[in-house]
Write a protein that holds these residues in place. Structure first.
Motif, mmCIF file in Angstrom:
data_model
loop_
_atom_site.group_PDB
_atom_site.id
_atom_site.type_symbol
_atom_site.label_atom_id
_atom_site.label_comp_id
_atom_site.label_asym_id
_atom_site.label_seq_id
_atom_site.Cartn_x
_atom_site.Cartn_y
_atom_site.Cartn_z
ATOM 1 N N GLN A 31 0.804 -1.212 0.000
ATOM 2 C CA GLN A 31 0.000 0.000 0.000
ATOM 3 C C GLN A 31 0.844 1.272 0.000
ATOM 4 O O GLN A 31 0.454 2.280 -0.574
ATOM 5 C CB GLN A 31 -0.947 0.004 1.209
ATOM 6 N N ARG A 32 2.003 1.200 0.640
ATOM 7 C CA ARG A 32 2.875 2.381 0.656
ATOM 8 C C ARG A 32 3.395 2.696 -0.750
ATOM 9 O O ARG A 32 3.498 3.868 -1.126
ATOM 10 C CB ARG A 32 4.037 2.163 1.630
ATOM 11 N N VAL A 33 3.713 1.647 -1.476
ATOM 12 C CA VAL A 33 4.171 1.844 -2.859
ATOM 13 C C VAL A 33 3.034 2.402 -3.710
ATOM 14 O O VAL A 33 3.234 3.320 -4.510
ATOM 15 C CB VAL A 33 4.686 0.518 -3.461
ATOM 16 N N LEU A 34 1.838 1.876 -3.529
ATOM 17 C CA LEU A 34 0.682 2.361 -4.286
ATOM 18 C C LEU A 34 0.412 3.831 -4.003
ATOM 19 O O LEU A 34 0.118 4.602 -4.926
ATOM 20 C CB LEU A 34 -0.555 1.527 -3.942
ATOM 21 N N GLU A 35 0.502 4.216 -2.745
ATOM 22 C CA GLU A 35 0.271 5.621 -2.400
ATOM 23 C C GLU A 35 1.318 6.524 -3.048
ATOM 24 O O GLU A 35 1.019 7.641 -3.480
ATOM 25 C CB GLU A 35 0.284 5.801 -0.880
ATOM 26 N N THR A 36 2.546 6.031 -3.132
ATOM 27 C CA THR A 36 3.614 6.809 -3.776
ATOM 28 C C THR A 36 3.336 6.972 -5.263
ATOM 29 O O THR A 36 3.508 8.065 -5.821
ATOM 30 C CB THR A 36 4.980 6.110 -3.581
ATOM 31 N N VAL A 37 2.897 5.885 -5.905
ATOM 32 C CA VAL A 37 2.564 5.944 -7.336
ATOM 33 C C VAL A 37 1.420 6.925 -7.562
ATOM 34 O O VAL A 37 1.459 7.736 -8.497
ATOM 35 C CB VAL A 37 2.188 4.546 -7.864
ATOM 36 N N ARG A 38 0.396 6.866 -6.736
ATOM 37 C CA ARG A 38 -0.741 7.789 -6.853
ATOM 38 C C ARG A 38 -0.285 9.237 -6.696
ATOM 39 O O ARG A 38 -0.676 10.112 -7.474
ATOM 40 C CB ARG A 38 -1.788 7.473 -5.784
ATOM 41 N N PHE A 39 0.535 9.480 -5.683
ATOM 42 C CA PHE A 39 1.006 10.843 -5.403
ATOM 43 C C PHE A 39 1.831 11.383 -6.561
ATOM 44 O O PHE A 39 1.632 12.524 -7.004
ATOM 45 C CB PHE A 39 1.836 10.847 -4.115
ATOM 46 N N ARG A 40 2.747 10.567 -7.071
ATOM 47 C CA ARG A 40 3.610 11.021 -8.168
ATOM 48 C C ARG A 40 2.814 11.270 -9.448
ATOM 49 O O ARG A 40 3.120 12.194 -10.203
ATOM 50 C CB ARG A 40 4.715 9.996 -8.415
ATOM 51 N N ALA A 41 1.791 10.445 -9.674
ATOM 52 C CA ALA A 41 0.954 10.633 -10.861
ATOM 53 C C ALA A 41 0.225 11.964 -10.778
ATOM 54 O O ALA A 41 0.205 12.739 -11.749
ATOM 55 C CB ALA A 41 -0.043 9.487 -10.982
ATOM 56 N N ALA A 42 -0.362 12.241 -9.628
ATOM 57 C CA ALA A 42 -1.081 13.504 -9.449
ATOM 58 C C ALA A 42 -0.135 14.689 -9.589
ATOM 59 O O ALA A 42 -0.470 15.699 -10.231
ATOM 60 C CB ALA A 42 -1.765 13.522 -8.088
ATOM 61 N N GLN A 43 1.052 14.577 -9.018
ATOM 62 C CA GLN A 43 2.027 15.671 -9.098
ATOM 63 C C GLN A 43 2.481 15.910 -10.533
ATOM 64 O O GLN A 43 2.599 17.054 -10.979
ATOM 65 C CB GLN A 43 3.239 15.363 -8.210
ATOM 66 N N SER A 44 2.742 14.843 -11.269
ATOM 67 C CA SER A 44 3.169 14.976 -12.661
ATOM 68 C C SER A 44 2.097 15.665 -13.492
ATOM 69 O O SER A 44 2.397 16.478 -14.365
ATOM 70 C CB SER A 44 3.490 13.595 -13.252
ATOM 71 N N MET A 45 0.847 15.321 -13.235
ATOM 72 C CA MET A 45 -0.252 15.926 -13.973
ATOM 73 C C MET A 45 -0.369 17.404 -13.660
ATOM 74 O O MET A 45 -0.526 18.237 -14.563
ATOM 75 C CB MET A 45 -1.550 15.181 -13.637
ATOM 76 N N ILE A 46 -0.277 17.754 -12.398
ATOM 77 C CA ILE A 46 -0.402 19.155 -11.984
ATOM 78 C C ILE A 46 0.764 19.988 -12.512
ATOM 79 O O ILE A 46 0.589 21.124 -12.967
ATOM 80 C CB ILE A 46 -0.497 19.247 -10.444
ATOM 81 N N GLU A 47 1.963 19.410 -12.489
ATOM 82 C CA GLU A 47 3.159 20.134 -12.954
ATOM 83 C C GLU A 47 3.149 20.370 -14.457
ATOM 84 O O GLU A 47 3.920 21.199 -14.961
ATOM 85 C CB GLU A 47 4.416 19.364 -12.553
ATOM 86 N N ALA A 48 2.278 19.671 -15.180
ATOM 87 C CA ALA A 48 2.186 19.866 -16.628
ATOM 88 C C ALA A 48 1.455 21.158 -16.986
ATOM 89 O O ALA A 48 1.439 21.551 -18.154
ATOM 90 C CB ALA A 48 1.469 18.680 -17.266
ATOM 91 N N PHE A 49 0.881 21.821 -15.987
ATOM 92 C CA PHE A 49 0.125 23.060 -16.212
ATOM 93 C C PHE A 49 0.842 24.231 -15.558
ATOM 94 O O PHE A 49 1.105 24.208 -14.352
ATOM 95 C CB PHE A 49 -1.287 22.935 -15.638
ATOM 96 N N PRO A 50 1.145 25.283 -16.319
ATOM 97 C CA PRO A 50 1.810 26.459 -15.743
ATOM 98 C C PRO A 50 0.976 27.109 -14.644
ATOM 99 O O PRO A 50 1.509 27.553 -13.625
ATOM 100 C CB PRO A 50 1.968 27.408 -16.948
ATOM 101 N N VAL A 51 -0.338 27.153 -14.857
ATOM 102 C CA VAL A 51 -1.246 27.772 -13.895
ATOM 103 C C VAL A 51 -2.510 26.928 -13.806
ATOM 104 O O VAL A 51 -3.042 26.476 -14.827
ATOM 105 C CB VAL A 51 -1.623 29.210 -14.311
ATOM 106 N N LEU A 52 -2.997 26.721 -12.575
ATOM 107 C CA LEU A 52 -4.243 25.988 -12.366
ATOM 108 C C LEU A 52 -5.071 26.685 -11.298
ATOM 109 O O LEU A 52 -4.540 27.119 -10.272
ATOM 110 C CB LEU A 52 -3.959 24.555 -11.898
ATOM 111 N N ALA A 53 -6.370 26.777 -11.546
ATOM 112 C CA ALA A 53 -7.279 27.243 -10.508
ATOM 113 C C ALA A 53 -7.439 26.111 -9.498
ATOM 114 O O ALA A 53 -7.171 24.945 -9.791
ATOM 115 C CB ALA A 53 -8.630 27.609 -11.119
ATOM 116 N N HIS A 54 -7.895 26.462 -8.305
ATOM 117 C CA HIS A 54 -8.031 25.460 -7.248
ATOM 118 C C HIS A 54 -8.968 24.327 -7.674
ATOM 119 O O HIS A 54 -8.674 23.145 -7.437
ATOM 120 C CB HIS A 54 -8.570 26.125 -5.975
ATOM 121 N N GLU A 55 -10.075 24.687 -8.323
ATOM 122 C CA GLU A 55 -11.040 23.680 -8.754
ATOM 123 C C GLU A 55 -10.444 22.756 -9.805
ATOM 124 O O GLU A 55 -10.710 21.544 -9.821
ATOM 125 C CB GLU A 55 -12.301 24.354 -9.318
ATOM 126 N N GLN A 56 -9.609 23.304 -10.673
ATOM 127 C CA GLN A 56 -8.969 22.497 -11.709
ATOM 128 C C GLN A 56 -7.970 21.526 -11.095
ATOM 129 O O GLN A 56 -7.884 20.359 -11.499
ATOM 130 C CB GLN A 56 -8.281 23.408 -12.723
#
Length: 215
Positions: A31-56
């Protein structure tokens, strides 16, 4: 109303990250590995956007809560209304980008789903020339050059995926506008631009190549 904010290459990156999370859910029990994969996926997606609104940002972070293949499929489907399509362009605008080609054959724009397009390109089979149109800094840039099939697979400069390649060579004037010196700039790219547009997750190499032909 859904305000579009996801460009095609960003959507491709989101699909790539969701596939990685789904693969981890199917193959990893820790589960710890899964949580890390989930976290990194979300971070990679967010970092692909220069600017994001909170809702986005919250919308993208939902990837961390998905469990089943159906969840992931619905998640990607629900993001489609947020896709920001390729800017509107007319055949006349395309023609102006290539003034030397008076009888330019432009693709049927009505058949293209511009939500899933990062760059527009087509091949004139009669002349073995590829035409590419890319929106940059509020305007369209058009480049054209000779396209030569390689009948081999390799890594495309633009999408960095292992695909069927062609060699795209563009003749460019070097130095000042009055210079008589010309040079060819060539790279291996996907033979099929539809496949490339579906695979492209970053526009850096594409923009660098296009701008290098305009120096």
């Amino acid at each position: 109303m859904n305000t579009p904010f996801i460009r095609n290459h960003q959507y491709n990156l989101i699909k790539k990250q969701t596939n990685q999370v789904l693969h981890a859910l199917r193959t990893v029990s820790d589960q710890r590995v899964l949580e890390t994969v989930r976290f990194r996926a979300a971070q990679s997606m967010i970092e692909a956007f220069p600017v994001l609104a909170h809702e986005q940002e919250q919308l993208l972070e939902q990837v961390s809560t998905l469990e089943t293949a159906n969840d992931f499929e619905k998640y990607l489907s629900d993001l489609v209304p947020y896709l920001e399509p390729y800017p509107p362009i007319s055949p006349k605008q395309i023609q102006k980008l290539f003034p030397k080609h008076k009888k330019l054959k432009v693709p049927d724009l009505g058949l293209i789903d511009f939500r899933f397009v990062t760059y527009l390109s087509w091949i004139d089979i009669a002349t073995n020339r590829l035409f590419l149109v890319y929106p940059f800094a509020g305007q369209f840039i058009g480049i054209e050059g000779r396209i030569t099939p390689t009948n081999k697979k390799g890594y495309c400069l633009l999408c960095n995926r292992h695909q069927e390649l062609a060699f795209f060579s563009v003749i460019t004037k070097k130095g000042m506008a009055s210079s008589d010196h010309y040079a060819a700039i060539g790279h291996y790219i996907c033979m099929d631009n539809h496949v490339c547009n579906k695979s492209l997750t970053n526009t850096e190499a594409l923009q660098k190549f296009i701008l290098s032909t305009r120096k």
